[in-house]
Design a protein around this motif. Structure first.
Motif, PDB file in Angstrom:
ATOM      1  N   ARG A   1      -8.962   9.223 -30.898  1.00 10.83           N
ATOM      2  CA  ARG A   1      -9.100  10.554 -30.310  1.00 10.83           C
ATOM      3  C   ARG A   1      -9.431  11.604 -31.364  1.00 10.83           C
ATOM      4  N   PHE A   2      -8.901  11.423 -32.568  1.00 12.05           N
ATOM      5  CA  PHE A   2      -9.166  12.412 -33.606  1.00 12.05           C
ATOM      6  C   PHE A   2     -10.656  12.465 -33.933  1.00 12.05           C
ATOM      7  N   ILE A   3     -11.258  11.326 -34.217  1.00  9.23           N
ATOM      8  CA  ILE A   3     -12.694  11.288 -34.502  1.00  9.23           C
ATOM      9  C   ILE A   3     -13.485  11.840 -33.319  1.00  9.23           C
ATOM     10  N   TYR A   4     -13.101  11.414 -32.130  1.00  6.96           N
ATOM     11  CA  TYR A   4     -13.803  11.817 -30.913  1.00  6.96           C
ATOM     12  C   TYR A   4     -13.827  13.335 -30.762  1.00  6.96           C
ATOM     13  N   TYR A   5     -12.666  13.975 -30.838  1.00  8.14           N
ATOM     14  CA  TYR A   5     -12.607  15.412 -30.592  1.00  8.14           C
ATOM     15  C   TYR A   5     -13.152  16.227 -31.765  1.00  8.14           C
ATOM     16  N   MET A   6     -13.066  15.695 -32.966  1.00  5.73           N
ATOM     17  CA  MET A   6     -13.630  16.431 -34.096  1.00  5.73           C
ATOM     18  C   MET A   6     -15.144  16.548 -33.995  1.00  5.73           C
ATOM     19  N   THR A   7     -15.801  15.608 -33.323  1.00  5.66           N
ATOM     20  CA  THR A   7     -17.250  15.752 -33.119  1.00  5.66           C
ATOM     21  C   THR A   7     -17.549  16.954 -32.235  1.00  5.66           C
ATOM     22  N   TYR A   8     -16.683  17.205 -31.265  1.00  2.39           N
ATOM     23  CA  TYR A   8     -16.851  18.417 -30.456  1.00  2.39           C
ATOM     24  C   TYR A   8     -16.570  19.660 -31.292  1.00  2.39           C
ATOM     25  N   GLY A   9     -15.600  19.553 -32.211  1.00  2.00           N
ATOM     26  CA  GLY A   9     -15.343  20.669 -33.108  1.00  2.00           C
ATOM     27  C   GLY A   9     -16.555  20.973 -33.972  1.00  2.00           C
ATOM     28  N   SER A  10     -17.215  19.929 -34.462  1.00  2.00           N
ATOM     29  CA  SER A  10     -18.420  20.096 -35.264  1.00  2.00           C
ATOM     30  C   SER A  10     -19.540  20.737 -34.452  1.00  2.00           C
ATOM     31  N   ASP A  11     -19.731  20.266 -33.241  1.00  2.00           N
ATOM     32  CA  ASP A  11     -20.755  20.847 -32.362  1.00  2.00           C
ATOM     33  C   ASP A  11     -20.494  22.323 -32.102  1.00  2.00           C
ATOM     34  N   ALA A  12     -19.251  22.633 -31.711  1.00  3.22           N
ATOM     35  CA  ALA A  12     -18.903  24.012 -31.377  1.00  3.22           C
ATOM     36  C   ALA A  12     -18.997  24.915 -32.605  1.00  3.22           C
ATOM     37  N   ALA A  13     -18.605  24.384 -33.770  1.00  2.00           N
ATOM     38  CA  ALA A  13     -18.718  25.157 -35.007  1.00  2.00           C
ATOM     39  C   ALA A  13     -20.180  25.497 -35.289  1.00  2.00           C
ATOM     40  N   LEU A  14     -21.063  24.539 -35.060  1.00  2.00           N
ATOM     41  CA  LEU A  14     -22.487  24.777 -35.288  1.00  2.00           C
ATOM     42  C   LEU A  14     -23.026  25.829 -34.320  1.00  2.00           C
ATOM     43  N   VAL A  15     -22.572  25.780 -33.085  1.00  2.00           N
ATOM     44  CA  VAL A  15     -22.977  26.793 -32.099  1.00  2.00           C
ATOM     45  C   VAL A  15     -22.549  28.177 -32.571  1.00  2.00           C
TER      46      VAL A  15
END
Length: 431
Positions: A362-376
């Motif tokens: 779950r950590f890897i999974y949700y951190m990818t969303y964190g990366s996406d949102a950070a880029l936005v």
């Protein structure tokens, strides 16, 4: 991994001690870059600590490296971006200025390659991201208490985030957008591991990030923060709950926002700051038309302003896309946009690997969303600030590739011991 995800301090210290010198060095670099004690305490600012740490890390990495280097399309793109910079520098209006600044980008490229190759296990990526959050929280809580001390009033120069990259209001606001994205997803990923008191502590991360985007007095940062929140809502499976949360956040932000800052939004496009930036953008677009292939030259924006328009060469474009297109032409802009696109593509592939049979971190999974949102958040805020060569994009790019690499290296047994099971969340999206 279970103890690391519980954020047990003794386990974290023991884990770091077991990882070797290069991992310790790359974390020291992150500390020096984001906390910058050498700037906080001028008496010790007598040595290039961050640059020296990177050089030493690179030397130890070369001497100790036994595995193949991490392979990713972003590697080719960042090298291609350097090639464009070199070509633009040799064809620049002032090649001497351009070539003097080329090492600055080479440093970011080295940092990128070091991070993706050193931060290469589930435990290491957790420690690295957790440290990144802690350093951001240090800035955020400093900003929060400064805002409180001024009675939540409007601060013309913003509440600030400390020296270095994040001193000015706009730059600090962008870091708060990135911090908001990662911290929200960090909580979503690991909240099941924590007792209530830890949940409250970690909830202060996104709360202070939100306060920082408001108190920094940057309209671009507020828009970037809104972009982060909306992106996470769109990615959420629980749209109704998410919408309620967003409405609550917007209401609190509106209530807390000083009247002067609200007035600045009402006059956007008409006030002196907006008019000045629009004029700079018009001049930038004019330069792109004149130098469409390789631009006026890497780091030659100021030279072009002076020679073509007779303006102060200290003026900045206040737009990352225009900064890239003006200095590197459509060639550089195209490579930059490809790196943006493949950041989202990398994160999507990482989530697919994590969701595949036997891989359920779950950590890897949700951190990818964190990366996406950070880029936005970065792209929206960066539309109003000159920050293409600041840490934001390059560190986020590094963490994106590192997450992808860690997910690709998982074996089923490693995944079972390193994660929460996706019994109910398989196929779920970020909340």
């Amino acid at each position: 991994m279970m103890d690391l995800y519980k954020v047990e301090v003794s386990c974290i210290i023991r884990f770091i001690k077991e990882q070797g010198f290069t991992f310790l060095l790359i974390n020291v670099y992150l500390f020096l870059e984001y906390v910058r004690p050498q700037t906080l305490y001028p008496s010790i600012d007598i040595f290039p600590f961050a640059k020296t740490t990177i050089v030493v890390t690179l030397l130890f990495f070369i001497l100790q490296k036994k595995e193949l280097l991490v392979s990713n399309i972003q590697n080719k793109l960042i090298i291609l971006f350097l090639v464009v910079i070199l070509m633009s520098s040799y064809n620049a209006m002032s090649s001497s200025i351009a070539l003097q600044r080329v090492p600055d980008f080479i440093a970011w490229m080295i940092i990128y390659f070091l991070i993706i190759n050193i931060v290469n296990t589930p435990g290491r990526i957790f420690i690295f991201i957790f440290a990144f959050l802690l350093y951001s929280f240090k800035m955020a809580q400093f900003s929060f208490f400064k805002w409180v001390s001024h009675g939540f009033s409007f601060l013309k120069d913003g509440s600030g985030g400390g020296p270095g990259w994040f001193k000015n209001s706009g730059e600090f606001g962008i870091q708060m957008c990135i911090f908001l994205a990662y911290s929200a997803c960090f909580i979503q990923a690991l909240k099941e591991y924590w007792p209530r008191w830890k949940k409250i502590i970690f909830l202060s991360f996104p709360v202070t990030a939100l306060s920082g985007t408001i108190s920094c007095s940057s309209r671009g940062a507020v828009l970037g923060g809104a972009g982060v929140v909306m992106y996470l809502l769109l990615c959420s499976k629980h749209k109704v709950k998410g919408l309620i949360a967003v409405c609550a956040i917007v209401t609190v932000a509106f209530v807390m926002m000083p009247q002067q800052q609200l007035e600045r939004f009402k006059t956007a496009g008409e006030d002196s700051t907006s008019i000045s930036r629009i004029q700079l953008w018009d001049r930038g677009l004019e330069l792109v038309k004149k130098y469409p292939v390789l631009g006026v030259g890497y780091r030659n924006w100021g030279v072009a302003q002076q020679e073509h328009f007779g303006l102060d060469n200290q003026l900045l474009p206040h737009n990352i896309f225009l900064e890239c297109a003006t200095e590197l032409g459509y060639t550089g802009l195209a490579v930059f946009m490809l790196m943006v696109v493949f950041t989202f593509a990398n994160n999507r592939r990482t989530r697919a690997m994590v969701q595949s049979t036997g891989k359920s971190d779950r950590f890897i999974y949700y951190m990818t969303y964190g990366s996406d949102a950070a880029l936005v958040g970065y792209l929206i805020s960066g539309f109003f600030v000159t920050v293409l060569y600041y840490p934001y994009f390059w560190i986020n790019l590094s963490m994106t590739v590192a997450l992808n690499n860690v997910a690709s290296r998982y074996t089923p047994d490693e995944a079972k011991t390193a994660s929460l099971e996706f019994v109910e969340t398989r196929g779920d999206n970020a909340a």
